[in-house]
Write a protein that holds these residues in place. Sequence first.
Motif, PDB file in Angstrom:
ATOM      1  N   ILE B  47       0.845  -1.186   0.000  1.00 11.26           N
ATOM      2  CA  ILE B  47       0.000   0.000   0.000  1.00 11.26           C
ATOM      3  C   ILE B  47       0.884   1.240   0.000  1.00 11.26           C
ATOM      4  O   ILE B  47       1.989   1.230   0.552  1.00 11.26           O
ATOM      5  CB  ILE B  47      -0.968  -0.030   1.205  1.00 11.26           C
ATOM      6  CG1 ILE B  47      -2.122   0.942   1.031  1.00 11.26           C
ATOM      7  CG2 ILE B  47      -0.221   0.155   2.513  1.00 11.26           C
ATOM      8  CD1 ILE B  47      -3.258   0.703   2.020  1.00 11.26           C
ATOM      9  N   LEU B  48       0.403   2.299  -0.640  1.00  8.78           N
ATOM     10  CA  LEU B  48       1.102   3.581  -0.696  1.00  8.78           C
ATOM     11  C   LEU B  48       0.162   4.646  -0.176  1.00  8.78           C
ATOM     12  O   LEU B  48      -1.019   4.665  -0.544  1.00  8.78           O
ATOM     13  CB  LEU B  48       1.512   3.881  -2.143  1.00  8.78           C
ATOM     14  CG  LEU B  48       2.230   5.190  -2.464  1.00  8.78           C
ATOM     15  CD1 LEU B  48       3.113   5.023  -3.695  1.00  8.78           C
ATOM     16  CD2 LEU B  48       1.265   6.353  -2.690  1.00  8.78           C
ATOM     17  N   ILE B  49       0.673   5.508   0.693  1.00  8.99           N
ATOM     18  CA  ILE B  49      -0.122   6.617   1.187  1.00  8.99           C
ATOM     19  C   ILE B  49       0.644   7.903   0.909  1.00  8.99           C
ATOM     20  O   ILE B  49       1.835   8.017   1.214  1.00  8.99           O
ATOM     21  CB  ILE B  49      -0.474   6.439   2.685  1.00  8.99           C
ATOM     22  CG1 ILE B  49      -1.440   7.536   3.147  1.00  8.99           C
ATOM     23  CG2 ILE B  49       0.771   6.349   3.568  1.00  8.99           C
ATOM     24  CD1 ILE B  49      -2.102   7.216   4.496  1.00  8.99           C
ATOM     25  N   HIS B  57      -7.171   2.350   3.086  1.00  5.54           N
ATOM     26  CA  HIS B  57      -7.542   0.967   3.320  1.00  5.54           C
ATOM     27  C   HIS B  57      -7.303   0.151   2.053  1.00  5.54           C
ATOM     28  O   HIS B  57      -7.475   0.643   0.932  1.00  5.54           O
ATOM     29  CB  HIS B  57      -9.018   0.860   3.697  1.00  5.54           C
ATOM     30  CG  HIS B  57      -9.378   1.558   4.969  1.00  5.54           C
ATOM     31  ND1 HIS B  57      -9.642   0.878   6.133  1.00  5.54           N
ATOM     32  CD2 HIS B  57      -9.505   2.873   5.266  1.00  5.54           C
ATOM     33  CE1 HIS B  57      -9.933   1.748   7.095  1.00  5.54           C
ATOM     34  NE2 HIS B  57      -9.853   2.960   6.594  1.00  5.54           N
ATOM     35  N   SER B  58      -6.928  -1.100   2.260  1.00  4.44           N
ATOM     36  CA  SER B  58      -6.841  -2.043   1.145  1.00  4.44           C
ATOM     37  C   SER B  58      -7.108  -3.428   1.709  1.00  4.44           C
ATOM     38  O   SER B  58      -6.252  -4.016   2.370  1.00  4.44           O
ATOM     39  CB  SER B  58      -5.458  -1.987   0.494  1.00  4.44           C
ATOM     40  OG  SER B  58      -5.354  -2.955  -0.548  1.00  4.44           O
ATOM     41  N   GLY B  59      -8.298  -3.929   1.484  1.00  5.57           N
ATOM     42  CA  GLY B  59      -8.663  -5.246   2.025  1.00  5.57           C
ATOM     43  C   GLY B  59      -8.582  -5.246   3.544  1.00  5.57           C
ATOM     44  O   GLY B  59      -9.211  -4.427   4.215  1.00  5.57           O
ATOM     45  N   ARG B  60      -7.750  -6.128   4.108  1.00  2.98           N
ATOM     46  CA  ARG B  60      -7.587  -6.208   5.564  1.00  2.98           C
ATOM     47  C   ARG B  60      -6.504  -5.254   6.086  1.00  2.98           C
ATOM     48  O   ARG B  60      -6.175  -5.291   7.274  1.00  2.98           O
ATOM     49  CB  ARG B  60      -7.239  -7.645   5.957  1.00  2.98           C
ATOM     50  CG  ARG B  60      -8.355  -8.657   5.702  1.00  2.98           C
ATOM     51  CD  ARG B  60      -7.986 -10.067   6.181  1.00  2.98           C
ATOM     52  NE  ARG B  60      -6.867 -10.625   5.438  1.00  2.98           N
ATOM     53  CZ  ARG B  60      -5.679 -10.863   5.967  1.00  2.98           C
ATOM     54  NH1 ARG B  60      -5.417 -10.591   7.239  1.00  2.98           N
ATOM     55  NH2 ARG B  60      -4.707 -11.369   5.225  1.00  2.98           N
ATOM     56  N   LEU B  61      -5.979  -4.432   5.220  1.00  5.58           N
ATOM     57  CA  LEU B  61      -4.923  -3.506   5.616  1.00  5.58           C
ATOM     58  C   LEU B  61      -5.483  -2.103   5.818  1.00  5.58           C
ATOM     59  O   LEU B  61      -6.313  -1.633   5.036  1.00  5.58           O
ATOM     60  CB  LEU B  61      -3.832  -3.441   4.549  1.00  5.58           C
ATOM     61  CG  LEU B  61      -3.184  -4.740   4.112  1.00  5.58           C
ATOM     62  CD1 LEU B  61      -2.128  -4.477   3.049  1.00  5.58           C
ATOM     63  CD2 LEU B  61      -2.578  -5.482   5.286  1.00  5.58           C
ATOM     64  N   ARG B  62      -4.992  -1.471   6.893  1.00  2.42           N
ATOM     65  CA  ARG B  62      -5.333  -0.069   7.125  1.00  2.42           C
ATOM     66  C   ARG B  62      -4.041   0.657   7.473  1.00  2.42           C
ATOM     67  O   ARG B  62      -3.322   0.252   8.382  1.00  2.42           O
ATOM     68  CB  ARG B  62      -6.339   0.070   8.266  1.00  2.42           C
ATOM     69  CG  ARG B  62      -6.607   1.510   8.690  1.00  2.42           C
ATOM     70  CD  ARG B  62      -7.662   1.557   9.783  1.00  2.42           C
ATOM     71  NE  ARG B  62      -7.732   2.890  10.391  1.00  2.42           N
ATOM     72  CZ  ARG B  62      -7.287   3.187  11.608  1.00  2.42           C
ATOM     73  NH1 ARG B  62      -6.729   2.272  12.358  1.00  2.42           N
ATOM     74  NH2 ARG B  62      -7.393   4.423  12.062  1.00  2.42           N
ATOM     75  N   VAL B  63      -3.762   1.717   6.750  1.00  2.00           N
ATOM     76  CA  VAL B  63      -2.555   2.498   6.980  1.00  2.00           C
ATOM     77  C   VAL B  63      -2.956   3.909   7.381  1.00  2.00           C
ATOM     78  O   VAL B  63      -3.877   4.484   6.800  1.00  2.00           O
ATOM     79  CB  VAL B  63      -1.677   2.546   5.711  1.00  2.00           C
ATOM     80  CG1 VAL B  63      -0.576   3.576   5.863  1.00  2.00           C
ATOM     81  CG2 VAL B  63      -1.070   1.191   5.440  1.00  2.00           C
ATOM     82  N   THR B  64      -2.275   4.429   8.378  1.00  2.00           N
ATOM     83  CA  THR B  64      -2.462   5.822   8.763  1.00  2.00           C
ATOM     84  C   THR B  64      -1.128   6.561   8.609  1.00  2.00           C
ATOM     85  O   THR B  64      -0.055   5.949   8.684  1.00  2.00           O
ATOM     86  CB  THR B  64      -2.958   5.949  10.201  1.00  2.00           C
ATOM     87  OG1 THR B  64      -1.986   5.369  11.077  1.00  2.00           O
ATOM     88  CG2 THR B  64      -4.300   5.252  10.381  1.00  2.00           C
ATOM     89  N   SER B  73       1.327   3.966  10.699  1.00  2.00           N
ATOM     90  CA  SER B  73       1.064   2.650  11.263  1.00  2.00           C
ATOM     91  C   SER B  73       0.371   1.772  10.216  1.00  2.00           C
ATOM     92  O   SER B  73      -0.363   2.269   9.365  1.00  2.00           O
ATOM     93  CB  SER B  73       0.199   2.745  12.519  1.00  2.00           C
ATOM     94  OG  SER B  73      -1.093   3.195  12.167  1.00  2.00           O
ATOM     95  N   LEU B  74       0.643   0.498  10.306  1.00  2.00           N
ATOM     96  CA  LEU B  74       0.002  -0.509   9.452  1.00  2.00           C
ATOM     97  C   LEU B  74      -0.763  -1.459  10.352  1.00  2.00           C
ATOM     98  O   LEU B  74      -0.188  -2.047  11.270  1.00  2.00           O
ATOM     99  CB  LEU B  74       1.048  -1.293   8.652  1.00  2.00           C
ATOM    100  CG  LEU B  74       0.535  -2.514   7.878  1.00  2.00           C
ATOM    101  CD1 LEU B  74      -0.384  -2.093   6.741  1.00  2.00           C
ATOM    102  CD2 LEU B  74       1.706  -3.337   7.319  1.00  2.00           C
ATOM    103  N   LEU B  75      -2.046  -1.570  10.100  1.00  2.00           N
ATOM    104  CA  LEU B  75      -2.905  -2.495  10.843  1.00  2.00           C
ATOM    105  C   LEU B  75      -3.351  -3.605   9.912  1.00  2.00           C
ATOM    106  O   LEU B  75      -3.872  -3.333   8.823  1.00  2.00           O
ATOM    107  CB  LEU B  75      -4.126  -1.756  11.398  1.00  2.00           C
ATOM    108  CG  LEU B  75      -5.257  -2.622  11.971  1.00  2.00           C
ATOM    109  CD1 LEU B  75      -4.796  -3.339  13.232  1.00  2.00           C
ATOM    110  CD2 LEU B  75      -6.496  -1.780  12.243  1.00  2.00           C
TER     111      LEU B  75
END
Lengths: 116, 112
Positions: B47-49, B57-64, B73-75
Motif C-alpha cells: 500500500i502507498l499513502i 484501506h486495502s482489504g484487511r490492511l489499514r494504513v495511517t 502505522s500498518l494495521l
Amino acid sequence: DTEVTQTPKHLVMGMTNKKSLKCEQHMGHRAMYWYKQKAKKPPELMFVYSYEKLSINESVPSRFSPECPNSSLLNLHLHALQPEDSALYLCASSQRTSGRGRNEQFFGPGTRLTVL
Amino acid sequence: SQQGEEDPQALSIQEGENATMNCSYKTSINNLQWYRQNSGRGLVHLILIRSNEREKHSGRLRVTLDTSKKSSSLLITASRAADTASYFCATDALSNTGKLIFGQGTTLQVKP
C-alpha cells in the motif's frame, strides 16, 4: 505482465570469478534498481537507472558494475568479490523515479549470492 | 542512512487477532509505502499513502499517516497464518530520485 524476473536464483562464486546477475521487466517501467539485502536487514539501495541512464550510485565498490542495455533489462556484473558480499541481491522497477505520483517499486525474487 | 524506524521489531499473535506495526521517519516525504517480504524472497508492495492523505484501506490492511509526528502505522485485521512475514515501511523523500529509505522492519509471526 506485472512481474520482475531475476536470474539466476542462486549463485556460488569464488573471489576470482566473474559473473553477472540479470533482471528483466516488461511493464514499461523506466526506472530500475539494484538492492543488496543481508539477513534480517532491510534492503540497501546500490544503483538506480532512470531512462537507461545511471542516476544513483550509492558509493558501491567498483567490483560491482551495473549495466542497462535497454529499458527492459538490467545487469549487475560481479568481479573479484569478497565473502562479505554474500547476500540476497534484489532488482526492482517502477514507472519512473520522480514526481508526486505513484512510484511504488516492483521487486524480483532475488539472487542468493554466496562468495567463497 | 536509514531514516525509517519500525516497532516492534518482532510480533507474535494468534490467527484472527489484529497486528499493528509502527514506522517513524525523519524528513519530509512525497509518500510512504509498506512492503511485505516472505522469508528469503522479494518484497511485495502492499500500500502507498501520499503525504496529503491521513488514512488508507486495502482489504484487511489499514494504513495511517501523521506527517506532523512523522509516523505511520500498518494495521492488519483478522490475521492469517499466511500473513507471517517481515513488513517494511519505506519513505519516498522529496528528492524525486526514486530512492526509497526502508525501515528496519517488523517480523510478524501468526500462529494457527
